[in-house]
Design a protein around this motif. Structure first.
Motif, short mmCIF file in Angstrom:
data_model
loop_
_atom_site.label_atom_id
_atom_site.label_comp_id
_atom_site.label_asym_id
_atom_site.label_seq_id
_atom_site.Cartn_x
_atom_site.Cartn_y
_atom_site.Cartn_z
N THR A 107 1.47 5.48 -7.39
CA THR A 107 1.03 6.78 -6.91
C THR A 107 1.60 7.86 -7.82
O THR A 107 2.78 7.81 -8.20
CB THR A 107 1.45 7.00 -5.43
OG1 THR A 107 0.92 8.24 -4.96
CG2 THR A 107 2.96 7.01 -5.27
N LEU A 133 0.85 -1.19 0.00
CA LEU A 133 0.00 0.00 0.00
C LEU A 133 0.88 1.24 0.00
O LEU A 133 1.64 1.47 0.94
CB LEU A 133 -0.92 0.00 1.22
CG LEU A 133 -1.89 1.18 1.30
CD1 LEU A 133 -2.83 1.17 0.10
CD2 LEU A 133 -2.69 1.12 2.59
N GLU A 134 0.75 2.02 -1.07
CA GLU A 134 1.57 3.22 -1.23
C GLU A 134 0.79 4.46 -0.82
O GLU A 134 -0.44 4.50 -0.91
CB GLU A 134 1.99 3.36 -2.70
CG GLU A 134 2.77 2.18 -3.23
CD GLU A 134 2.70 2.09 -4.74
OE1 GLU A 134 3.46 1.31 -5.31
OE2 GLU A 134 1.87 2.80 -5.33
N SER A 135 1.53 5.48 -0.44
CA SER A 135 0.93 6.78 -0.15
C SER A 135 1.98 7.87 -0.30
O SER A 135 3.18 7.57 -0.32
CB SER A 135 0.36 6.81 1.27
OG SER A 135 1.38 6.59 2.22
N GLY A 136 1.52 9.11 -0.43
CA GLY A 136 2.43 10.24 -0.41
C GLY A 136 2.62 10.98 -1.72
O GLY A 136 3.34 11.98 -1.75
N SER A 141 5.59 6.54 0.84
CA SER A 141 5.65 5.43 1.76
C SER A 141 5.02 4.20 1.12
O SER A 141 4.09 4.32 0.32
CB SER A 141 4.90 5.74 3.05
OG SER A 141 5.44 6.85 3.71
N CYS A 142 5.52 3.03 1.47
CA CYS A 142 4.95 1.78 0.97
C CYS A 142 5.02 0.75 2.09
O CYS A 142 6.12 0.39 2.53
CB CYS A 142 5.72 1.30 -0.25
SG CYS A 142 5.27 -0.35 -0.82
#
Length: 123
Positions: free
Chosen positions: A117, A5-8, A21-22
């Motif tokens: 992302t 799960l990636e974010s940012g 982040s992952c």
């Protein structure tokens, strides 16, 4: 099963910074290498940075000195700090991890990808 799960991601002006982040979750016995790839429109996916468990990080020449990859083994998470961003850094960034799983007495090892992302560097 394993998920990344990636974010940012987001929109940033040239010269700005972003942190990706992952987080890996699921049936994880060990994580061998974690990394970030990117793919710009009309171009092939390319390696941006990678880091082995306990090893030194590896960077593409185009991001050396600007990007930093780190990992937190306790959280099964890899980060990409991106500074001094340029328009040519615009791409979809994908997390990749080489993960060993254990089910009973059986082990398996597979490469997993995040969903991607978007990072856009523009004024």
């Amino acid at each position: 099963q394993v998920q990344l799960l990636e974010s940012g991601g987001g929109l940033v002006q040239p010269g700005g910074s972003l942190r990706l982040s992952c987080a890996a979750s699921g049936s994880i016995f060990s994580i061998n290498v974690m990394g970030w790839y990117r793919q710009a429109p009309g171009k092939q996916r390319e390696l941006v940075a990678s880091i082995f468990d306990g090893g030194a990080p590896n960077y593409a020449d185009s991001v050396k000195g600007r990007f930093t990859i780190t990992r937190d083994n306790a959280k099964n998470t890899v980060y990409l700090q991106m500074n001094s961003l340029k328009p040519e850094d615009t791409a979809v960034y994908y997390c990749n991890a080489d993960i060993s799983s254990k089910s009973g007495i059986r082990y398996s090892r597979n490469a997993y990808w995040g969903q991607g992302t978007q990072v856009t560097v523009s004024s």
